[in-house]
Design a protein around this motif. Structure first.
Motif, PDB file in Angstrom:
ATOM      1  N   ASP A 148       0.909  -1.226   0.090  1.00  0.00           N
ATOM      2  CA  ASP A 148      -0.085   0.039  -0.107  1.00  0.00           C
ATOM      3  C   ASP A 148       0.823   1.252   0.027  1.00  0.00           C
ATOM      4  N   GLN A 149       1.984   1.058  -0.406  1.00  0.00           N
ATOM      5  CA  GLN A 149       2.890   2.352  -0.535  1.00  0.00           C
ATOM      6  C   GLN A 149       2.360   3.389  -1.285  1.00  0.00           C
ATOM      7  N   LYS A 150       2.440   4.560  -0.687  1.00  0.00           N
ATOM      8  CA  LYS A 150       2.005   5.829  -1.313  1.00  0.00           C
ATOM      9  C   LYS A 150       3.029   7.056  -1.450  1.00  0.00           C
ATOM     10  N   ASP A 151       2.777   7.841  -2.232  1.00  0.00           N
ATOM     11  CA  ASP A 151       3.566   8.837  -2.648  1.00  0.00           C
ATOM     12  C   ASP A 151       3.568  10.282  -1.414  1.00  0.00           C
ATOM     13  N   GLY A 152       4.220  11.128  -1.547  1.00  0.00           N
ATOM     14  CA  GLY A 152       4.246  12.532  -0.594  1.00  0.00           C
ATOM     15  C   GLY A 152       2.793  12.741  -0.545  1.00  0.00           C
ATOM     16  N   GLU A 153       1.975  12.815  -1.539  1.00  0.00           N
ATOM     17  CA  GLU A 153       0.627  13.457  -1.545  1.00  0.00           C
ATOM     18  C   GLU A 153      -0.440  12.299  -1.086  1.00  0.00           C
ATOM     19  N   GLY A 154       0.011  11.303  -0.559  1.00  0.00           N
ATOM     20  CA  GLY A 154      -0.747  10.002   0.136  1.00  0.00           C
ATOM     21  C   GLY A 154      -1.797   9.495  -0.914  1.00  0.00           C
ATOM     22  N   LYS A 155      -1.180   9.481  -2.133  1.00  0.00           N
ATOM     23  CA  LYS A 155      -1.649   8.656  -3.494  1.00  0.00           C
ATOM     24  C   LYS A 155      -0.671   7.398  -3.600  1.00  0.00           C
ATOM     25  N   LEU A 156      -1.537   6.179  -4.071  1.00  0.00           N
ATOM     26  CA  LEU A 156      -0.778   5.141  -4.201  1.00  0.00           C
ATOM     27  C   LEU A 156       0.309   5.180  -5.376  1.00  0.00           C
ATOM     28  N   LEU A 157       1.127   4.574  -5.065  1.00  0.00           N
ATOM     29  CA  LEU A 157       2.332   4.581  -6.141  1.00  0.00           C
ATOM     30  C   LEU A 157       1.962   3.552  -7.359  1.00  0.00           C
ATOM     31  N   PRO A 158       2.582   3.783  -8.489  1.00  0.00           N
ATOM     32  CA  PRO A 158       2.132   2.882  -9.497  1.00  0.00           C
ATOM     33  C   PRO A 158       2.241   1.559  -9.150  1.00  0.00           C
ATOM     34  N   ASP A 159       1.532   0.547  -9.903  1.00  0.00           N
ATOM     35  CA  ASP A 159       1.451  -0.912  -9.543  1.00  0.00           C
ATOM     36  C   ASP A 159       2.881  -1.580  -9.609  1.00  0.00           C
ATOM     37  N   TYR A 160       3.662  -1.088 -10.663  1.00  0.00           N
ATOM     38  CA  TYR A 160       5.040  -1.775 -10.850  1.00  0.00           C
ATOM     39  C   TYR A 160       6.041  -1.351  -9.568  1.00  0.00           C
TER      40      TYR A 160
END
Length: 198
Positions: A60-72
């Motif tokens: 469930d890793q997310k970026d700095g804005e709280g959005k999920l990272l790309p699937d890969y």
């Protein structure tokens, strides 16, 4: 007859594979946390939605804005291993027991793809989707979407008990050999966008 075969084989497979699935569940819980089972709505017979089950393979890793990272970027080593040998799809035996899908049929894709199908491609929903299908034993992820749909439609028009048995046998061989598997497969919408922009 097909439904009876689905019930017999899926019941036997679940009994046989239960210890193995239990180990996978523990590993997924340990490495990825909950939920262990990933479920997603897919179109079934005549496009009716149902929830397809898979072992979870991404974090469930997310970026700095709280959005999920790309699937890969979220696909873990454990998830890669499970996908390589199609182990993530074992929970779909429960879908077979429930009657959502069959052992053999066109693979259920995403609900959002339905409006993108041509009339001929949409005919793949005239039969129950399956865990494996004619497209999976004739190229799987190594062929184009157009080729996959042609193979799915061919199956719909030529389905038989003998063909299903042949597909099941070929599937076992494909899984053991890990043939034609590409983890970073492009989604159908991406292909459509690419073509529409020339």
């Amino acid at each position: 007859m097909k439904r009876i075969i689905d019930l017999v084989i899926s019941t036997f497979a679940l009994m046989l594979l239960f210890p193995f699935m239990l180990v996978i569940s523990i590993l997924v819980k340990w490495k990825l946390g909950s939920p262990i089972i990933f479920k997603q709505q897919r179109p079934g017979l005549n496009g009716r939605p149902f929830y397809l089950y898979k072992f979870r393979s991404m974090s469930d890793q997310k970026d700095g804005e709280g959005k999920l990272l790309p699937d890969y970027q979220r696909l873990t080593p454990l998830g890669t291993f499970l996908r390589k040998y199609s182990l993530d799809e074992l929970p779909q035996l429960m879908n077979v027991l429930k009657g959502d899908i069959s052992l053999v049929g066109p693979r259920p894709l995403l609900m959002e793809y339905i409006p993108l199908y041509s009339e001929e491609q949409a005919s793949r929903h005239q039969v129950k989707p399956g865990i494996t299908g004619w497209a999976q034993v004739n190229g799987r992820n190594a062929i184009t979407w157009e080729e996959k749909f042609e193979l799915d439609v061919w199956y719909v028009n030529h389905q038989s008990l003998f063909l299903d048995i042949k597909i099941l046998c070929l599937t076992v061989i494909k899984v053991i050999r890990s043939d034609d598997i590409h983890i970073d497969e492009q989604d159908f919408k991406g292909t459509i966008r690419k073509e529409s922009h020339g």
